[in-house]
Design an enzyme around this catalytic site. Structure first.
Site, PDB file in Angstrom:
ATOM      1  N   TYR A 203      74.939  26.606  50.011  1.00 30.49           N
ATOM      2  CA  TYR A 203      73.923  27.340  50.759  1.00 30.49           C
ATOM      3  C   TYR A 203      74.426  27.588  52.174  1.00 30.49           C
ATOM      4  O   TYR A 203      74.857  26.653  52.865  1.00 30.49           O
ATOM      5  CB  TYR A 203      72.602  26.562  50.796  1.00 30.49           C
ATOM      6  CG  TYR A 203      72.016  26.346  49.418  1.00 30.49           C
ATOM      7  CD1 TYR A 203      71.324  27.373  48.770  1.00 30.49           C
ATOM      8  CD2 TYR A 203      72.192  25.134  48.754  1.00 30.49           C
ATOM      9  CE1 TYR A 203      70.804  27.180  47.493  1.00 30.49           C
ATOM     10  CE2 TYR A 203      71.674  24.938  47.478  1.00 30.49           C
ATOM     11  CZ  TYR A 203      70.982  25.967  46.852  1.00 30.49           C
ATOM     12  OH  TYR A 203      70.484  25.788  45.590  1.00 30.49           O
ATOM     13  N   SER A 204      74.368  28.840  52.595  1.00 31.88           N
ATOM     14  CA  SER A 204      74.801  29.183  53.952  1.00 31.88           C
ATOM     15  C   SER A 204      73.831  28.605  54.974  1.00 31.88           C
ATOM     16  O   SER A 204      72.610  28.619  54.774  1.00 31.88           O
ATOM     17  CB  SER A 204      74.870  30.702  54.120  1.00 31.88           C
ATOM     18  OG  SER A 204      75.877  31.260  53.302  1.00 31.88           O
ATOM     19  N   CYS A 370      77.191  40.133  53.899  1.00 28.46           N
ATOM     20  CA  CYS A 370      76.736  39.008  53.087  1.00 28.46           C
ATOM     21  C   CYS A 370      75.515  39.417  52.273  1.00 28.46           C
ATOM     22  O   CYS A 370      74.574  40.016  52.808  1.00 28.46           O
ATOM     23  CB  CYS A 370      76.404  37.800  53.969  1.00 28.46           C
ATOM     24  SG  CYS A 370      76.130  36.263  53.059  1.00 28.46           S
ATOM     25  N   GLU A 410      81.239  37.957  52.244  1.00 31.54           N
ATOM     26  CA  GLU A 410      80.819  36.868  51.360  1.00 31.54           C
ATOM     27  C   GLU A 410      79.657  37.387  50.529  1.00 31.54           C
ATOM     28  O   GLU A 410      78.550  37.581  51.040  1.00 31.54           O
ATOM     29  CB  GLU A 410      80.401  35.627  52.143  1.00 31.54           C
ATOM     30  CG  GLU A 410      81.565  34.800  52.645  1.00 31.54           C
ATOM     31  CD  GLU A 410      81.167  33.417  53.124  1.00 31.54           C
ATOM     32  OE1 GLU A 410      79.946  33.094  53.061  1.00 31.54           O
ATOM     33  OE2 GLU A 410      82.033  32.666  53.568  1.00 31.54           O
ATOM     34  N   TYR A 412      77.682  37.310  46.441  1.00 31.46           N
ATOM     35  CA  TYR A 412      77.472  36.389  45.329  1.00 31.46           C
ATOM     36  C   TYR A 412      76.748  37.079  44.177  1.00 31.46           C
ATOM     37  O   TYR A 412      76.204  38.162  44.347  1.00 31.46           O
ATOM     38  CB  TYR A 412      76.672  35.174  45.799  1.00 31.46           C
ATOM     39  CG  TYR A 412      75.518  35.532  46.703  1.00 31.46           C
ATOM     40  CD1 TYR A 412      74.275  35.849  46.177  1.00 31.46           C
ATOM     41  CD2 TYR A 412      75.684  35.588  48.095  1.00 31.46           C
ATOM     42  CE1 TYR A 412      73.228  36.194  46.995  1.00 31.46           C
ATOM     43  CE2 TYR A 412      74.627  35.943  48.914  1.00 31.46           C
ATOM     44  CZ  TYR A 412      73.407  36.249  48.373  1.00 31.46           C
ATOM     45  OH  TYR A 412      72.361  36.615  49.186  1.00 31.46           O
TER      46      TYR A 412
END
Length: 412
Positions: A203-204, A370, A410, A412
């Protein structure tokens, strides 16, 4: 000058020490009277805190009329500032920086997840030249940090299709240093199929390096409860539901921190372009808040492109609306607003082509992307279109951005 304290994770551990500023203390005795564990004492010169007794309960912080009690330093656990040293001070010592040994072997899950996230930029890249030095992999699966949940707040409205949470974790006296752009690992409790432990989830971090609240040893996360997969099928995300259901006071095993490239620049005049969707806003919030707290240090421009389905489903919508336009150029993008055409971040990037082209060509500008994997292609196509319209060549410019550590992805 910054003092460096050498520590060893297998021996001496880093710790956070509570101190009182002798320059502004008015010797009212409030802190000593209110301390529930009697960790505070004094002589004719100074009020001091006993490191071996203080449990960082913070009961003394609010009653202090001057704020002199609200001071902390990072120290090696075996060599904190003694009572004798504190009693001799006329002022607090300089802030120390821990030179903490890192564990070189990253967990397989971390290697896999970070490689997938960085695939859009062709793999891991170097951080900006002025980025702070990150600590990586300080706490492992064998030796995790234990954090306490001090807050769990829903960011999206009750009627929204997504449940996004702002989670605050407090580390007490444990030093857990993180930078904007880094992530932490959490392993859900219980076991998976065949009785095996669940995989690590990353988790960022959504708060700046000095914490969700300054001088409180905590950090925040932005977590969406997963109830559907990318194909729309109903699923229950094990990690996200575990984190989103955490109650205040719960204890959580935390590993990391991780990440050594998706870091913000720190030199004066450096600008940042941020492009995100959904919970991809976490590192962007951290960078923005870092800049907001240090506006006097002369940072460059901040430009944010932030996409969501509707305003009700956009994390931090309210706080972002309150930020001065002189501080940050915010561009909200919504794809599911009734009676309005669908619009995505790449559409607004094209609309703001003049500004985007200017920032792409500026060697002092750093770009961060992101969010979901699906946004990558559209954003890259938009950059290509903007470059074509402004006499730039995206296919030539992109490798230059990567070589200069100005382009970070980044997803996902």
């Amino acid at each position: 000058m910054v003092a460096i304290i050498a520590t060893d994770r297998d021996g001496d551990e880093p710790a956070r020490q509570h101190l009182i500023d002798p320059e502004i203390c008015i010797r009212c005795n409030t802190c000593e009277e209110i301390c529930p564990v009697h960790a505070i004492t004094h002589d004719s010169r100074n009020y001091v805190v006993n490191f071996d007794i203080c449990n960082t309960c913070n009961a003394c912080i609010s009653p202090c009329p001057t704020g002199s009690i609200d001071n902390w330093r990072q120290v090696a656990k075996s060599t904190p500032y003694s009572l004798a040293e504190q009693l001799s001070w006329d002022s607090l010592p300089a802030q120390t920086e821990l030179d903490v040994a890192t564990n070189p072997e990253l967990p397989e899950d971390v290697v896999r997840l970070t490689a997938e996230a960085a695939a859009g930029q062709g793999g891991a890249t170097s951080p900006p030249w002025s980025a702070a030095q990150p600590h990586v992999n300080l706490f492992t699966m064998r030796s995790p940090a234990i954090a306490t949940v001090s807050g769990n707040f829903r960011l999206t409205e009750d009627g929204a299709t997504s449940d996004i949470r702002h989670i605050v974790l407090d580390f007490g006296a444990t030093v857990f240093p993180v930078l904007e752009g880094q992530s932490i690992g959490i392993v859900p409790s219980g076991v998976a199929a065949a009785g095996r432990p669940h995989h690590l989830r990353l988790y960022s971090v959504a708060s700046p390096r000095d914490g969700e609240r300054v001088n409180y040893n905590n950090l925040s996360l932005t977590v969406k409860r997963v109830t559907n997969d990318h194909d729309g099928k109903t699923v229950q995300g094990v990690g996200s539901n575990y984190v989103c259901d955490l109650q205040k006071g719960a204890k959580v095993k935390v590993v990391g921190p991780y990440g050594a490239s998706f870091l913000m620049p720190n030199h004066p005049g450096s600008s940042i372009m941020m492009i995100c969707t959904g919970t991809g806003s976490a590192p962007m919030r951290a960078m923005t808040e870092r800049r907001r707290r240090h506006k006097e240090e002369g940072g460059g421009e901040l430009v944010l492109f932030f996409g969501a389905r509707r305003p009700q489903e956009l994390p931090y919508f309210g706080p972002l609306m309150k930020l001065s336009k002189d501080f940050i150029d915010v561009n909200f993008v919504f794809s599911r607003v009734p009676n309005e055409p669908k619009k995505y971040v790449q559409d607004v990037i094209r609309e703001r082509g003049d500004k985007v082209a200017q920032m792409l060509a500026d060697d002092n500008c750093y770009i961060y992307i992101c969010g979901l994997k699906g946004m990558e292609g559209g954003v890259m196509d938009a950059f290509r279109d903007v470059c074509r319209a402004h006499n730039l060549d995206w296919d030539r410019l992109r490798p230059e951005l990567l070589a200069k550590s100005r382009f970070h992805v980044e997803t996902y």
